[in-house]
Design a protein around this motif. Structure first.
Motif, PDB file in Angstrom:
ATOM      1  N   LEU A 113       0.821  -1.208   0.000  1.00 53.92           N
ATOM      2  CA  LEU A 113       0.000   0.000   0.000  1.00 53.92           C
ATOM      3  C   LEU A 113       0.856   1.260   0.000  1.00 53.92           C
ATOM      4  O   LEU A 113       1.939   1.287   0.585  1.00 53.92           O
ATOM      5  CB  LEU A 113      -0.906   0.031   1.231  1.00 53.92           C
ATOM      6  CG  LEU A 113      -2.018  -1.012   1.299  1.00 53.92           C
ATOM      7  CD1 LEU A 113      -2.685  -0.940   2.652  1.00 53.92           C
ATOM      8  CD2 LEU A 113      -3.033  -0.785   0.195  1.00 53.92           C
ATOM      9  N   ARG A 114       0.376   2.284  -0.679  1.00 52.07           N
ATOM     10  CA  ARG A 114       0.966   3.613  -0.585  1.00 52.07           C
ATOM     11  C   ARG A 114       0.209   4.407   0.475  1.00 52.07           C
ATOM     12  O   ARG A 114      -0.972   4.199   0.691  1.00 52.07           O
ATOM     13  CB  ARG A 114       0.887   4.354  -1.918  1.00 52.07           C
ATOM     14  CG  ARG A 114       1.809   3.823  -2.997  1.00 52.07           C
ATOM     15  CD  ARG A 114       1.731   4.695  -4.253  1.00 52.07           C
ATOM     16  NE  ARG A 114       2.329   6.012  -4.051  1.00 52.07           N
ATOM     17  CZ  ARG A 114       1.645   7.141  -3.934  1.00 52.07           C
ATOM     18  NH1 ARG A 114       0.328   7.138  -3.983  1.00 52.07           N
ATOM     19  NH2 ARG A 114       2.276   8.295  -3.774  1.00 52.07           N
ATOM     20  N   GLY A 115       0.940   5.317   1.098  1.00 49.48           N
ATOM     21  CA  GLY A 115       0.279   6.197   2.042  1.00 49.48           C
ATOM     22  C   GLY A 115       0.327   5.665   3.460  1.00 49.48           C
ATOM     23  O   GLY A 115       0.920   4.628   3.747  1.00 49.48           O
ATOM     24  N   ALA A 116      -0.320   6.408   4.350  1.00 46.18           N
ATOM     25  CA  ALA A 116      -0.268   6.066   5.766  1.00 46.18           C
ATOM     26  C   ALA A 116      -1.478   6.613   6.500  1.00 46.18           C
ATOM     27  O   ALA A 116      -2.111   7.579   6.069  1.00 46.18           O
ATOM     28  CB  ALA A 116       1.011   6.616   6.396  1.00 46.18           C
ATOM     29  N   VAL A 117      -1.775   5.967   7.627  1.00 50.36           N
ATOM     30  CA  VAL A 117      -2.749   6.487   8.576  1.00 50.36           C
ATOM     31  C   VAL A 117      -1.982   7.236   9.655  1.00 50.36           C
ATOM     32  O   VAL A 117      -1.012   6.706  10.223  1.00 50.36           O
ATOM     33  CB  VAL A 117      -3.576   5.356   9.211  1.00 50.36           C
ATOM     34  CG1 VAL A 117      -4.492   5.905  10.305  1.00 50.36           C
ATOM     35  CG2 VAL A 117      -4.407   4.632   8.147  1.00 50.36           C
ATOM     36  N   GLU A 118      -2.368   8.473   9.929  1.00 52.67           N
ATOM     37  CA  GLU A 118      -1.783   9.235  11.024  1.00 52.67           C
ATOM     38  C   GLU A 118      -2.807   9.346  12.154  1.00 52.67           C
ATOM     39  O   GLU A 118      -4.022   9.379  11.904  1.00 52.67           O
ATOM     40  CB  GLU A 118      -1.326  10.608  10.538  1.00 52.67           C
ATOM     41  CG  GLU A 118      -0.232  10.492   9.469  1.00 52.67           C
ATOM     42  CD  GLU A 118       0.470  11.786   9.146  1.00 52.67           C
ATOM     43  OE1 GLU A 118       1.667  11.710   8.817  1.00 52.67           O
ATOM     44  OE2 GLU A 118      -0.176  12.851   9.207  1.00 52.67           O
TER      45      GLU A 118
END
Length: 410
Positions: A113-118
């Motif tokens: 996956l690309r991106g992140a949960v902050e």
């Protein structure tokens, strides 16, 4: 999306929630007023957990935490709050923080996956010092003067003193970085019994109510209760009581299908059994998710006050204490929660408005936002008996993580 998606670890989610429950435990709930020692310990617990999700963060100058990622790609913000009402439940707030932490642990470590949960923990959602101070600070809605003026509603302690006692004086406040996040997702217990009584697992929140609060004062004439004839009295307490009854009689004609109104604290001056009260005060609140409905109700309230002043025997004044713009939740995010519910909750979901206020309505002023609910046993909240079945907590976590994944995937 990956065909081999990792999912929420239910045992880990329950362990985290129970660890937070042990901090400031009160009977089967918790007592964690804003900036109390249990609240501070809970904030420190989260800061120590952030590296497990590839995040770094610290407590800022108003008690917020924002765990950020250096991972490339889109960023989804998720969270809730860690303080509680006085002697209240263990899930109101922490559930949303732990779900966000779990989503970050699962998604941020997935190489497909690309991106992140902050992850965010907003301070004082419960309003010990003021409504939504943490999230409003993040979006630029709290001034230094607001902090100077804030007082704890229970103890009267100034917020400046509380921040100093917590070791946060002089720290900068985190501010939203325009364009950083594609949106915000929050989870919460329902705080009602609609899901439980319908056998449903997930509530997909469509809107969050606006909350309008007022102080209504009645001025009469203080006098001796034994010697003043009934016909000549100007009893402020009686005038207040009649006004409350009149509200219940007249509001339904202009209210919406889900409008609620509540008379809160009532005080009489002097409040002695042998003295006719010369003054009376009531705190009054209206909630609805339609600004037009709220405007109609406030208009009627002002008309009723004008009528009361015209006919006497007491004089009545209205002071608006708080306004809250209702928030509509982002339709594509609602669809993502619904799709995740089909995958992990057998489609046992329903779209529903929120009758309680949440930080998500503040975040919705600067980015797309959405919420999901899990069932509350007996619909109980803001009380230490508040609870949700472990199985429902785990299902909610699985749906939340998958919804985050779908949102990040576009």
């Amino acid at each position: 999306m990956s065909d081999n998606r990792s999912v929420a670890n239910g045992e880990r989610v329950l362990a985290d929630l129970n660890a937070l429950r042990a901090i400031g435990a009160y009977k089967t709930g918790v007592h964690k007023p804003t900036f109390s020692e249990p609240h501070r310990q809970s904030l420190e617990w989260l800061v120590e957990k952030l590296p497990e999700a590839g995040l770094t963060g610290a407590i800022d100058g108003i008690g917020n935490i924002l765990g950020t990622s250096t991972r490339a790609g889109p960023k989804l913000l998720a969270g809730s709050h860690l303080e509680s009402q006085n002697y209240a439940g263990w899930l109101d707030g922490p559930l949303g923080v732990v779900y966000a932490l779990e989503a970050a642990r699962v998604i941020n470590s997935d190489p497909s996956l690309r991106g992140a949960v902050e992850v965010a923990a907003w301070c004082d959602e419960e309003g010990h010092f003021g409504h939504f101070l943490g999230s409003r600070s993040y979006v630029g809605g709290v001034s230094e003067a607001d902090i100077d003026a804030a007082r704890d509603r229970t103890t009267g302690q100034s917020m400046r003193e509380a921040l100093s006692d917590a070791g946060l004086a002089g720290r900068p406040r985190i501010a939203a970085e325009p364009g950083r996040h594609i949106g915000y997702l929050e989870a919460h217990i329902e705080q009602g019994d609609a899901l439980e009584t319908s056998g449903l697992a997930i509530g997909v929140v469509t809107s969050i109510v606006g909350i309008w609060q007022y102080r209504i004062n009645f001025v009469g004439e203080q006098n001796h209760a034994g010697t003043t004839r009934m016909a000549s009295r100007k009893d402020a307490g009686l005038a207040l009581a009649k006004f409350c009854v009149a509200i219940d009689a007249r509001f339904p004609a202009v209210a919406g299908p889900r409008t609620v109104w509540t008379t809160g604290r009532i005080t009489l001056d002097p409040g002695a059994p042998s003295i006719i009260p010369g003054g009376a005060e009531m705190l009054f609140q209206i909630r609805d998710d339609d600004p037009a409905v709220i405007a109609r109700l406030e208009g009627l309230l002002r008309t009723m006050i004008d009528e009361a002043n015209a006919h006497g025997p007491c004089q009545v004044t209205l002071e608006r204490l708080r306004t809250g713009v209702p928030a509509k939740m982002h339709p594509p995010f609602q669809a993502a929660i619904e799709a995740a519910s089909k995958a992990f909750a057998n489609g046992r979901s329903v779209r529903m408005p929120s009758g309680a206020g949440h930080d998500a309505q503040v975040l919705a002023t600067i980015m797309p936002a959405a919420m999901l609910f899990v069932p509350s046993i007996g619909g109980i909240s803001h009380h230490w008996t508040e609870n949700t079945a472990d199985a429902d907590i785990v299902t909610g976590a699985q749906v939340f993580v998958d919804a985050c994944r779908r949102i990040l995937a576009g």
